[in-house]
Design a protein around this motif. Structure first.
Motif: not given
Length: 402
Positions: A67-92
């Protein structure tokens, strides 16, 4: 209103909502509001995982429950969604996403989930040979295709079993083999999550390389623009240094979630309540629980005033003996008994090694001779006295014929 609802949601519901948002954002171009909401939900999941202390650095994949194995994917999901953000400073944004990907890869490496060839390649710091990089990408692509095929197979197998189970339930009653099917479902679910994590590791390495290249290109463009424009050059450098310092502190705070986690919830009862949604992580908890009381409700919190209550209190008792002391107290008592026993044995050995015939001074030959002469003189004087005074000689006057 949404924040209150998110605070009240348990961890499984939060993760399921974040997974659906991530799936929608990756399959089709999602709007920025949905991406930001998914990032917020995943951040809340990270906080709850850290406070609940679900994972430890000395654990492997076999020690983590299904039941806890799936929570290992939280940082990966967060990295992919963060990469899709559109803001002024793309490098950050790229740096933040890379930090989450590295965090996910390092934690999977601690769980012994990263393939050996990826570890060797990362240890070498990236090979300069084009043939080696090509071979690594081909092997990674094959692992990704195999994981996708395995997930498809598991999904189809689960659907076929579900259809057969429904058909069997309509025609025949439930048989005794239902427990075996539940065990198979649990093993299948664990296999599916491990395969999903393996697929995410392949995607994480590819995405990390792509983000590094994009960051290098954007940094080169920014540096060229700064060189061309002389005005405001020093201010741009200061801003860049400030952003680098802020990014370093932000990355350190992100890494500290696993290297130095927040104070975890040490009460198992409260942790279970948080997981199942009966309590919130933010609630104050003193870890005080009422002890288990055996007996009817009339005995709880009251004194035994009559004979009926005394008899009821004697009847409603556990079927085993309750402990009278803790394990630590029993260990300290045994240690005290052992110390006393050792002291007594040491004293007995000391007395045995220092006896009277060893410690008393030896008598010389002259003293032994003097003692023998004195005893002999005393014996002779006693014999002479017995000769002069025969037995019964002093009682002659008391006899009738005396």
């Amino acid at each position: 209103m949404g924040e209150c609802k998110m605070e009240d949601m348990p961890l499984p519901a939060l993760f399921e909502q974040a997974r659906k948002i991530h799936l929608t954002a990756t399959e089709s171009g999602a709007d920025q509001d949905l991406v930001k909401k998914g990032s917020e939900v995943l951040g809340k999941c990270e906080d709850m995982i850290s406070k609940l202390g679900l994972f430890s650095s000395n654990e492997t994949k076999d020690d983590i429950s299904t039941t806890n194995l799936k929570y290992l994917l939280v940082p990966f999901y967060l990295a992919e969604l963060t990469e899709k953000l559109v803001q002024g400073d793309r490098i950050q944004i790229l740096k933040t996403s890379q930090a989450k990907l590295k965090e996910f890869i390092s934690f999977c490496e601690a769980m012994e989930l990263v393939p050996q060839e990826e570890l060797e390649a990362s240890a070498e710091g990236g090979s300069n040979s084009l043939a080696d990089r090509r071979a690594l990408k081909i092997a990674r692509f094959r692992r990704q295709r195999a994981a996708e095929a395995k997930l498809t197979e598991i999904k189809e197998r689960k659907e076929r079993r579900g259809r057969s189970t429904k058909a069997a339930a309509l025609s025949t009653p439930v048989e005794a083999g239902e427990e075996d099917e539940q065990d198979d479902d649990g093993e299948e679910e664990r296999e599916a999550w491990l395969t999903t994590i393996s697929l995410a590791i392949c995607k994480a390495f590819d995405l990390l390389e792509m983000l590094k290249k994009e960051e290098e290109v954007l940094s080169a463009i920014k540096e060229k623009q700064l060189k061309e424009g002389e005005k405001g050059f020093s201010q741009a450098i200061l801003d860049d240094r400030t952003k680098k310092a802020e990014a370093w502190h932000r990355d350190a705070a992100a890494r500290a979630q696993y290297t130095k986690p927040a104070p975890p919830i040490t009460c198992a009862t409260f942790a279970q309540d948080v997981i199942e949604g009966r309590a919130n992580v933010s609630q104050a908890h003193d870890h005080k629980h009422q002890p288990m009381i055996f007996g009817p409700q009339s005995l709880i919190g009251g004194s035994l005033t009559n004979e009926r209550q005394r008899m009821a209190a004697q009847v409603f008792q556990p079927g085993h003996r309750m402990p009278t002391m803790s394990i630590e107290e029993a260990g300290l008592r045994e240690m005290e008994m052992m110390n006393k026993w050792q002291e007594r044995n040491a004293k007995m050995f000391e007395e045995a090694n220092s006896t009277w015939y060893k410690d008393s001074p030896k008598l010389g030959p002259s003293e032994n001779e003097e003692d023998d002469d004195a005893a002999q003189d005393k014996a002779r004087a006693w014999d002479d006295w017995k000769d002069d005074n025969p037995r019964g000689a002093g009682n002659k006057k008391l006899t009738p014929c005396g």
